[in-house]
Motif scaffolding. Structure first.
Motif, PDB file in Angstrom:
ATOM      1  N   ASP A  46     -37.067   2.777 -10.201  1.00  0.00           N
ATOM      2  CA  ASP A  46     -36.689   3.672  -9.211  1.00  0.00           C
ATOM      3  C   ASP A  46     -35.231   4.129  -9.418  1.00  0.00           C
ATOM      4  O   ASP A  46     -34.710   5.032  -8.929  1.00  0.00           O
ATOM      5  CB  ASP A  46     -36.527   3.137  -7.686  1.00  0.00           C
ATOM      6  CG  ASP A  46     -38.056   3.123  -6.907  1.00  0.00           C
ATOM      7  OD1 ASP A  46     -38.956   4.023  -7.379  1.00  0.00           O
ATOM      8  OD2 ASP A  46     -38.410   2.244  -6.194  1.00  0.00           O
ATOM      9  N   LEU A  47     -34.423   3.326 -10.507  1.00  0.00           N
ATOM     10  CA  LEU A  47     -33.098   3.615 -10.754  1.00  0.00           C
ATOM     11  C   LEU A  47     -32.936   4.738 -11.999  1.00  0.00           C
ATOM     12  O   LEU A  47     -34.131   5.262 -12.444  1.00  0.00           O
ATOM     13  CB  LEU A  47     -32.594   2.327 -11.383  1.00  0.00           C
ATOM     14  CG  LEU A  47     -32.529   1.191 -10.730  1.00  0.00           C
ATOM     15  CD1 LEU A  47     -31.909  -0.011 -11.226  1.00  0.00           C
ATOM     16  CD2 LEU A  47     -31.655   1.402  -9.472  1.00  0.00           C
ATOM     17  N   VAL A  48     -32.082   5.577 -11.874  1.00  0.00           N
ATOM     18  CA  VAL A  48     -31.882   6.575 -12.880  1.00  0.00           C
ATOM     19  C   VAL A  48     -31.972   5.881 -14.299  1.00  0.00           C
ATOM     20  O   VAL A  48     -31.350   4.635 -14.494  1.00  0.00           O
ATOM     21  CB  VAL A  48     -30.546   7.321 -12.700  1.00  0.00           C
ATOM     22  CG1 VAL A  48     -30.411   8.025 -11.524  1.00  0.00           C
ATOM     23  CG2 VAL A  48     -29.455   6.425 -12.905  1.00  0.00           C
ATOM     24  N   PRO A  49     -32.620   6.506 -15.420  1.00  0.00           N
ATOM     25  CA  PRO A  49     -33.037   5.913 -16.587  1.00  0.00           C
ATOM     26  C   PRO A  49     -31.777   5.051 -16.914  1.00  0.00           C
ATOM     27  O   PRO A  49     -31.869   3.979 -17.521  1.00  0.00           O
ATOM     28  CB  PRO A  49     -33.511   6.817 -17.378  1.00  0.00           C
ATOM     29  CG  PRO A  49     -34.214   7.787 -16.515  1.00  0.00           C
ATOM     30  CD  PRO A  49     -33.200   7.808 -15.145  1.00  0.00           C
ATOM     31  N   ARG A  79     -30.794   2.031 -15.238  1.00  0.00           N
ATOM     32  CA  ARG A  79     -31.941   1.020 -15.270  1.00  0.00           C
ATOM     33  C   ARG A  79     -32.206   0.295 -16.569  1.00  0.00           C
ATOM     34  O   ARG A  79     -32.051  -1.046 -16.764  1.00  0.00           O
ATOM     35  CB  ARG A  79     -33.423   1.640 -15.149  1.00  0.00           C
ATOM     36  CG  ARG A  79     -34.513   0.851 -15.482  1.00  0.00           C
ATOM     37  CD  ARG A  79     -35.875   1.603 -15.173  1.00  0.00           C
ATOM     38  NE  ARG A  79     -36.149   2.852 -16.222  1.00  0.00           N
ATOM     39  CZ  ARG A  79     -36.238   3.992 -15.790  1.00  0.00           C
ATOM     40  NH1 ARG A  79     -36.494   4.467 -14.661  1.00  0.00           N
ATOM     41  NH2 ARG A  79     -36.416   4.864 -16.916  1.00  0.00           N
ATOM     42  N   TRP A 129     -24.498   4.221  -3.198  1.00  0.00           N
ATOM     43  CA  TRP A 129     -25.036   4.756  -4.410  1.00  0.00           C
ATOM     44  C   TRP A 129     -26.522   4.277  -4.526  1.00  0.00           C
ATOM     45  O   TRP A 129     -27.576   4.850  -5.450  1.00  0.00           O
ATOM     46  CB  TRP A 129     -24.365   4.217  -5.926  1.00  0.00           C
ATOM     47  CG  TRP A 129     -23.209   4.882  -6.088  1.00  0.00           C
ATOM     48  CD1 TRP A 129     -21.737   4.497  -6.238  1.00  0.00           C
ATOM     49  CD2 TRP A 129     -22.844   6.474  -6.344  1.00  0.00           C
ATOM     50  NE1 TRP A 129     -20.900   5.435  -6.301  1.00  0.00           N
ATOM     51  CE2 TRP A 129     -21.753   6.769  -6.579  1.00  0.00           C
ATOM     52  CE3 TRP A 129     -23.847   7.539  -6.660  1.00  0.00           C
ATOM     53  CZ2 TRP A 129     -20.868   7.868  -6.954  1.00  0.00           C
ATOM     54  CZ3 TRP A 129     -23.363   8.761  -6.886  1.00  0.00           C
ATOM     55  CH2 TRP A 129     -22.054   9.040  -6.830  1.00  0.00           C
ATOM     56  N   TYR A 154     -28.841   7.341  -4.232  1.00  0.00           N
ATOM     57  CA  TYR A 154     -29.129   8.240  -5.498  1.00  0.00           C
ATOM     58  C   TYR A 154     -29.728   7.333  -6.948  1.00  0.00           C
ATOM     59  O   TYR A 154     -29.820   7.710  -7.887  1.00  0.00           O
ATOM     60  CB  TYR A 154     -27.681   8.559  -6.120  1.00  0.00           C
ATOM     61  CG  TYR A 154     -26.807   9.347  -5.026  1.00  0.00           C
ATOM     62  CD1 TYR A 154     -26.780  10.562  -4.585  1.00  0.00           C
ATOM     63  CD2 TYR A 154     -25.969   8.497  -4.156  1.00  0.00           C
ATOM     64  CE1 TYR A 154     -26.319  11.169  -3.824  1.00  0.00           C
ATOM     65  CE2 TYR A 154     -25.466   9.192  -3.128  1.00  0.00           C
ATOM     66  CZ  TYR A 154     -25.451  10.299  -2.892  1.00  0.00           C
ATOM     67  OH  TYR A 154     -24.784  10.878  -1.755  1.00  0.00           O
ATOM     68  N   GLY A 155     -30.235   6.265  -6.677  1.00  0.00           N
ATOM     69  CA  GLY A 155     -30.764   5.448  -7.834  1.00  0.00           C
ATOM     70  C   GLY A 155     -29.815   4.734  -8.583  1.00  0.00           C
ATOM     71  O   GLY A 155     -29.978   4.501  -9.578  1.00  0.00           O
ATOM     72  N   GLU A 156     -28.366   4.824  -8.148  1.00  0.00           N
ATOM     73  CA  GLU A 156     -27.242   4.253  -9.262  1.00  0.00           C
ATOM     74  C   GLU A 156     -26.668   2.989  -8.626  1.00  0.00           C
ATOM     75  O   GLU A 156     -25.463   2.689  -8.857  1.00  0.00           O
ATOM     76  CB  GLU A 156     -26.233   5.340  -9.151  1.00  0.00           C
ATOM     77  CG  GLU A 156     -26.815   6.335  -9.960  1.00  0.00           C
ATOM     78  CD  GLU A 156     -25.704   7.737  -9.885  1.00  0.00           C
ATOM     79  OE1 GLU A 156     -24.486   7.111 -10.026  1.00  0.00           O
ATOM     80  OE2 GLU A 156     -26.215   8.636 -10.120  1.00  0.00           O
ATOM     81  N   ARG A 181     -32.290  16.224  -1.506  1.00  0.00           N
ATOM     82  CA  ARG A 181     -32.807  15.152  -2.587  1.00  0.00           C
ATOM     83  C   ARG A 181     -33.914  14.604  -1.411  1.00  0.00           C
ATOM     84  O   ARG A 181     -35.134  14.148  -1.842  1.00  0.00           O
ATOM     85  CB  ARG A 181     -31.796  13.834  -2.631  1.00  0.00           C
ATOM     86  CG  ARG A 181     -32.447  12.847  -3.462  1.00  0.00           C
ATOM     87  CD  ARG A 181     -31.476  11.827  -3.947  1.00  0.00           C
ATOM     88  NE  ARG A 181     -32.138  10.656  -4.540  1.00  0.00           N
ATOM     89  CZ  ARG A 181     -32.353  10.570  -5.645  1.00  0.00           C
ATOM     90  NH1 ARG A 181     -31.832  11.374  -6.437  1.00  0.00           N
ATOM     91  NH2 ARG A 181     -33.078   9.520  -6.079  1.00  0.00           N
TER      92      ARG A 181
END
Length: 171
Positions: A6-9, A12, A93, A96-98, A166
């Protein structure tokens, strides 16, 4: 179930490297919060806050044209407990997946919230270019960016619009 996917690549990959490095040094951490929808963020923010403070914040957001953020707090409903976060929806954050929250796994396999090893977690995270939440009282937290969402987006209205785009009106 918490999924690092679920986190930004880029984040992650870095989080996994931090967890692997910590584990290689005998420090086992388990992620328990990654992506957090804005209504859940609103519920966590509402914890420990009196109703008058919640209502005042909702009114303040509406006055600034931030109806989506205000509605997330309203839809979260009353919530009791210890303070979990100072961030209203959109100002974490996690939306935002951060950001990721991890607990230290104690010798009994249970979370060890009082472990001094959170400082090591923070050191390893920072060595990988992440911001550790220990600098603002959140020892189990790592985030991708060194700045907060308000600084990144420039205004609550811009955050409101980004969250609406979003998550949609039904978040």
């Amino acid at each position: 179930m918490v999924k690092l996917t679920d986190l930004v690549p880029a984040f992650r990959t870095t989080v996994q490297a931090v967890l692997d490095e910590c584990a290689a040094n005998g420090l086992v951490l388990r992620p328990y919060f990654v992506m957090r929808d804005p209504v859940t963020q609103g519920r966590l923010w509402r914890q420990s806050r009196p109703g008058a403070e919640v209502e005042a914040r909702i009114e303040q957001l509406r006055a600034q044209g931030c109806d989506f953020l205000a509605s997330c707090i309203e839809r979260a409903g009353p919530s009791c407990g210890q303070e979990v976060t100072r961030a209203i929806p959109g100002l974490s954050w996690h939306q935002y997946g951060e950001a990721v929250d991890c607990y230290v796994v104690g010798p009994d396999g249970q979370p060890d919230w009082d472990s001094p090893d959170y400082a090591k977690f923070g050191q390893v995270g920072e060595a990988h270019g992440l911001r550790w939440g220990g600098h603002f009282g959140d020892n189990d937290h790592l985030q991708l960016r060194p700045i907060e969402p308000l600084a990144a987006f420039g205004s609550l209205k811009a955050i409101n619009d980004a969250m609406m785009a979003r998550w949609g009106a039904g978040a």
